[in-house]
Design a protein around this motif. Structure first.
Motif, PDB file in Angstrom:
ATOM      1  N   ILE A 143      -4.647  -1.306  -3.014  1.00  0.00           N
ATOM      2  CA  ILE A 143      -3.727  -2.342  -2.570  1.00  0.00           C
ATOM      3  C   ILE A 143      -3.093  -2.962  -3.806  1.00  0.00           C
ATOM      4  O   ILE A 143      -3.793  -3.312  -4.757  1.00  0.00           O
ATOM      5  CB  ILE A 143      -4.470  -3.443  -1.784  1.00  0.00           C
ATOM      6  CG1 ILE A 143      -5.144  -2.864  -0.535  1.00  0.00           C
ATOM      7  CG2 ILE A 143      -3.524  -4.586  -1.421  1.00  0.00           C
ATOM      8  CD1 ILE A 143      -6.116  -3.836   0.135  1.00  0.00           C
ATOM      9  N   HIS A 144      -1.772  -3.091  -3.799  1.00  0.00           N
ATOM     10  CA  HIS A 144      -1.049  -3.792  -4.865  1.00  0.00           C
ATOM     11  C   HIS A 144      -0.870  -5.245  -4.445  1.00  0.00           C
ATOM     12  O   HIS A 144      -0.411  -5.526  -3.335  1.00  0.00           O
ATOM     13  CB  HIS A 144       0.355  -3.201  -5.060  1.00  0.00           C
ATOM     14  CG  HIS A 144       0.392  -1.807  -5.535  1.00  0.00           C
ATOM     15  ND1 HIS A 144       0.529  -1.470  -6.861  1.00  0.00           N
ATOM     16  CD2 HIS A 144       0.345  -0.630  -4.863  1.00  0.00           C
ATOM     17  CE1 HIS A 144       0.560  -0.154  -6.989  1.00  0.00           C
ATOM     18  NE2 HIS A 144       0.450   0.378  -5.780  1.00  0.00           N
ATOM     19  N   LEU A 145      -1.220  -6.185  -5.323  1.00  0.00           N
ATOM     20  CA  LEU A 145      -0.938  -7.602  -5.142  1.00  0.00           C
ATOM     21  C   LEU A 145      -0.081  -8.035  -6.317  1.00  0.00           C
ATOM     22  O   LEU A 145      -0.448  -7.787  -7.461  1.00  0.00           O
ATOM     23  CB  LEU A 145      -2.237  -8.419  -5.150  1.00  0.00           C
ATOM     24  CG  LEU A 145      -3.276  -8.139  -4.075  1.00  0.00           C
ATOM     25  CD1 LEU A 145      -4.531  -8.965  -4.344  1.00  0.00           C
ATOM     26  CD2 LEU A 145      -2.714  -8.436  -2.705  1.00  0.00           C
ATOM     27  N   MET A 146       1.061  -8.656  -6.039  1.00  0.00           N
ATOM     28  CA  MET A 146       1.905  -9.088  -7.153  1.00  0.00           C
ATOM     29  C   MET A 146       2.699 -10.337  -6.806  1.00  0.00           C
ATOM     30  O   MET A 146       3.144 -10.497  -5.681  1.00  0.00           O
ATOM     31  CB  MET A 146       2.814  -7.965  -7.620  1.00  0.00           C
ATOM     32  CG  MET A 146       3.737  -7.400  -6.601  1.00  0.00           C
ATOM     33  SD  MET A 146       4.248  -5.727  -7.005  1.00  0.00           S
ATOM     34  CE  MET A 146       3.191  -4.828  -5.896  1.00  0.00           C
ATOM     35  N   VAL A 148       0.888  -1.152   0.000  1.00  0.00           N
ATOM     36  CA  VAL A 148       0.000   0.000   0.000  1.00  0.00           C
ATOM     37  C   VAL A 148       0.928   1.204   0.000  1.00  0.00           C
ATOM     38  O   VAL A 148       1.604   1.467   0.985  1.00  0.00           O
ATOM     39  CB  VAL A 148      -0.930   0.021   1.232  1.00  0.00           C
ATOM     40  CG1 VAL A 148      -1.768   1.294   1.246  1.00  0.00           C
ATOM     41  CG2 VAL A 148      -1.815  -1.212   1.252  1.00  0.00           C
ATOM     42  N   VAL A 149       0.994   1.877  -1.134  1.00  0.00           N
ATOM     43  CA  VAL A 149       1.889   3.014  -1.265  1.00  0.00           C
ATOM     44  C   VAL A 149       1.075   4.303  -1.281  1.00  0.00           C
ATOM     45  O   VAL A 149       1.268   5.193  -0.464  1.00  0.00           O
ATOM     46  CB  VAL A 149       2.776   2.887  -2.531  1.00  0.00           C
ATOM     47  CG1 VAL A 149       3.731   4.058  -2.633  1.00  0.00           C
ATOM     48  CG2 VAL A 149       3.533   1.568  -2.526  1.00  0.00           C
ATOM     49  N   ILE A 168       9.247  -6.347  -5.890  1.00  0.00           N
ATOM     50  CA  ILE A 168       8.274  -5.413  -5.336  1.00  0.00           C
ATOM     51  C   ILE A 168       8.897  -4.019  -5.130  1.00  0.00           C
ATOM     52  O   ILE A 168       8.363  -3.184  -4.413  1.00  0.00           O
ATOM     53  CB  ILE A 168       7.659  -5.995  -4.038  1.00  0.00           C
ATOM     54  CG1 ILE A 168       6.321  -5.351  -3.721  1.00  0.00           C
ATOM     55  CG2 ILE A 168       8.624  -5.933  -2.888  1.00  0.00           C
ATOM     56  CD1 ILE A 168       5.488  -6.092  -2.711  1.00  0.00           C
ATOM     57  N   ASN A 169      10.004  -3.781  -5.800  1.00  0.00           N
ATOM     58  CA  ASN A 169      10.708  -2.498  -5.719  1.00  0.00           C
ATOM     59  C   ASN A 169      10.074  -1.515  -6.710  1.00  0.00           C
ATOM     60  O   ASN A 169      10.258  -1.631  -7.918  1.00  0.00           O
ATOM     61  CB  ASN A 169      12.190  -2.707  -6.033  1.00  0.00           C
ATOM     62  CG  ASN A 169      12.986  -1.437  -6.004  1.00  0.00           C
ATOM     63  OD1 ASN A 169      12.440  -0.332  -5.882  1.00  0.00           O
ATOM     64  ND2 ASN A 169      14.296  -1.570  -6.117  1.00  0.00           N
ATOM     65  N   PHE A 170       9.355  -0.528  -6.191  1.00  0.00           N
ATOM     66  CA  PHE A 170       8.647   0.422  -7.038  1.00  0.00           C
ATOM     67  C   PHE A 170       9.571   1.397  -7.760  1.00  0.00           C
ATOM     68  O   PHE A 170       9.119   2.145  -8.622  1.00  0.00           O
ATOM     69  CB  PHE A 170       7.580   1.176  -6.232  1.00  0.00           C
ATOM     70  CG  PHE A 170       6.366   0.352  -5.958  1.00  0.00           C
ATOM     71  CD1 PHE A 170       5.270   0.399  -6.802  1.00  0.00           C
ATOM     72  CD2 PHE A 170       6.321  -0.507  -4.868  1.00  0.00           C
ATOM     73  CE1 PHE A 170       4.148  -0.375  -6.577  1.00  0.00           C
ATOM     74  CE2 PHE A 170       5.203  -1.291  -4.626  1.00  0.00           C
ATOM     75  CZ  PHE A 170       4.117  -1.218  -5.480  1.00  0.00           C
TER      76      PHE A 170
END
Length: 130
Positions: A94-97, A84-85, A105-107
């Protein structure tokens, strides 16, 4: 002004829908970090996740919990990462990956440029396991 996510919920902008409830909507991120990267949002336009009414907050996480195993089956991985950014779009999400390392998961990493055909295939792949 409505956020891009509100326009997606209203159908003004197309999306690759994964799932939907009365108050929440899940769809593929079209600029993902990994294939299968899914966004879960409330239909209510609220910027801060913690400003959501408790019932919608719970429904959002419940939907995310239902989608995560489908992502893991569609994209075998060590974990389904959750983030959650909230800085990219002023609408709680919410991001799910699927992830196999912390770098997945590095934005700060460049986003993938996937074709509509790949996105459609991802949508079908995940939805098959819901």
């Amino acid at each position: 002004m409505a956020s891009i996510f509100s326009k997606i919920v209203k159908g003004e902008i197309p999306s690759y829908k994964i799932a939907e409830t009365e108050s929440c909507y899940a769809f593929l991120d079209i600029f993902p970090l990994t294939e299968g990267h899914t966004l879960v949002i409330p239909k209510m336009e609220v910027d801060n996740l913690f400003d959501l009414p408790d019932s919608i907050y719970s429904e959002l996480w419940s939907l995310a919990k239902r989608i995560a195993p489908a992502i893991q089956k569609a994209y075998p991985c060590i974990k389904v990462g959750v983030a959650v950014v909230g800085l990219e779009v002023p609408h709680a999400h919410i991001h799910l990956m699927p992830i196999n390392s912390i770098q997945d998961i590095n934005f700060a990493r460049p986003k993938l440029q996937l074709t509509p055909e790949i996105l459609k295939a991802s949508q079908e792949k995940i939805c098959k396991f819901l």
